[in-house]
Design a protein around this motif. Structure first.
Motif, PDB file in Angstrom:
ATOM      1  N   GLY A 170      39.325  86.831  94.622  1.00  0.00           N
ATOM      2  CA  GLY A 170      40.658  86.103  95.133  1.00  0.00           C
ATOM      3  C   GLY A 170      40.425  85.099  94.687  1.00  0.00           C
ATOM      4  N   GLN A 171      39.332  84.095  94.641  1.00  0.00           N
ATOM      5  CA  GLN A 171      39.279  82.939  93.082  1.00  0.00           C
ATOM      6  C   GLN A 171      39.758  83.044  92.462  1.00  0.00           C
ATOM      7  OE1 GLN A 171      37.702  79.030  94.614  1.00  0.00           O
ATOM      8  NE2 GLN A 171      37.775  80.481  96.341  1.00  0.00           N
ATOM      9  N   ALA A 172      39.325  84.358  91.380  1.00  0.00           N
ATOM     10  CA  ALA A 172      40.025  84.234  90.174  1.00  0.00           C
ATOM     11  C   ALA A 172      41.404  84.406  90.399  1.00  0.00           C
ATOM     12  CB  ALA A 172      38.944  85.427  89.480  1.00  0.00           C
ATOM     13  N   TRP A 173      42.098  84.768  90.994  1.00  0.00           N
ATOM     14  CA  TRP A 173      43.503  85.707  90.989  1.00  0.00           C
ATOM     15  C   TRP A 173      43.637  84.400  91.112  1.00  0.00           C
ATOM     16  CZ3 TRP A 173      46.843  83.415  94.665  1.00  0.00           C
ATOM     17  CH2 TRP A 173      48.344  83.955  94.933  1.00  0.00           C
ATOM     18  N   VAL A 174      43.297  83.343  92.127  1.00  0.00           N
ATOM     19  CA  VAL A 174      43.902  81.983  91.836  1.00  0.00           C
ATOM     20  C   VAL A 174      43.889  80.802  90.538  1.00  0.00           C
ATOM     21  CG1 VAL A 174      43.788  79.129  93.447  1.00  0.00           C
ATOM     22  CG2 VAL A 174      43.730  81.273  94.297  1.00  0.00           C
ATOM     23  N   VAL A 175      43.036  81.661  89.923  1.00  0.00           N
ATOM     24  CA  VAL A 175      42.510  80.268  88.586  1.00  0.00           C
ATOM     25  C   VAL A 175      43.659  81.150  87.527  1.00  0.00           C
ATOM     26  CG1 VAL A 175      41.200  80.802  86.396  1.00  0.00           C
ATOM     27  CG2 VAL A 175      40.429  79.979  88.920  1.00  0.00           C
ATOM     28  N   ARG A 176      44.235  82.133  88.017  1.00  0.00           N
ATOM     29  CA  ARG A 176      45.138  83.658  86.854  1.00  0.00           C
ATOM     30  C   ARG A 176      46.545  82.685  87.592  1.00  0.00           C
ATOM     31  NH1 ARG A 176      41.654  87.297  88.187  1.00  0.00           N
ATOM     32  NH2 ARG A 176      43.368  88.256  89.569  1.00  0.00           N
TER      33      ARG A 176
ATOM     34  N   ARG B   5      37.162  77.895  89.696  1.00  0.00           N
ATOM     35  CA  ARG B   5      35.929  78.354  88.375  1.00  0.00           C
ATOM     36  C   ARG B   5      34.177  77.363  88.139  1.00  0.00           C
ATOM     37  NH1 ARG B   5      39.784  75.516  85.072  1.00  0.00           N
ATOM     38  NH2 ARG B   5      41.282  77.584  83.909  1.00  0.00           N
ATOM     39  N   VAL B   6      34.274  76.386  89.234  1.00  0.00           N
ATOM     40  CA  VAL B   6      32.996  76.510  89.600  1.00  0.00           C
ATOM     41  C   VAL B   6      32.892  77.356  91.145  1.00  0.00           C
ATOM     42  CG1 VAL B   6      31.609  74.753  90.925  1.00  0.00           C
ATOM     43  CG2 VAL B   6      33.065  73.833  88.769  1.00  0.00           C
TER      44      VAL B   6
END
Length: 164
Positions: free
Chosen positions: A114-120, A146-147
């Motif tokens: 989910g955090q990676a989705w937010v970054v995208r 990213r951290v």
């Protein structure tokens, strides 16, 4: 030959943001509200996961992620209001999906996706934002995520359940 060869004056700086390829205000507000709902869901998942943590390090990471998600909820709310919008009060569907995962390590892996989705989403949005203050906040938010992703991935590797 007459001596005038100068180009006409360029009025690009005076052009509308949409004309210049930037997102219109309504599109930005919709994207910010989508992110706000996702961050709210992530904060609630992280908070609920503290009690399910498999170790003190895991619990500390969940508290840190929750605090970070809450920080970005506040920033998104502030930016939405600054742009004349109304912040959503909804919580994203991610919360229900994450909390349906009973294994705390599997839930962490899901949270990390989910955090990676937010970054995208942030990468897509920042390319279309002309507002310097909003752009800076969104870049900081992406870096913070990213951290978190790196920290969770290291923990997942340590417990031997890294996400493919």
């Amino acid at each position: 030959m007459t001596g005038d060869r100068a180009s006409p004056v360029c009025y690009g700086a005076d052009a509308d943001d949409v004309y210049m390829g930037y997102a219109p205000r309504d599109e930005i507000l919709a994207a910010l509200n989508e992110l706000l709902e996702a961050e709210r869901a992530g904060a609630r998942v992280a908070l609920a996961s503290v009690g399910d943590a498999v170790s003190a390090d895991h619990a500390a990471m969940m508290r840190d992620i929750r605090a970070d998600e809450a920080r970005w909820c506040a920033m998104l709310t502030r930016q939405i209001r600054r742009l004349g919008g109304t912040p959503s009060r909804r919580c994203g569907a991610f919360r229900g999906k994450a909390m349906a995962i009973s294994d705390p390590i599997e839930r962490l892996a899901f949270l990390n996706r989910g955090q990676a989705w937010v970054v995208r989403k942030l990468a897509e949005l920042t390319r279309r934002v002309r507002d310097d203050a909003l752009h800076a906040d969104l870049r900081q938010m992406a870096e913070s995520h990213r951290v978190n992703i790196d920290g969770a991935a290291a923990f997942l590797d340590e417990v031997g359940r890294s996400d493919p």
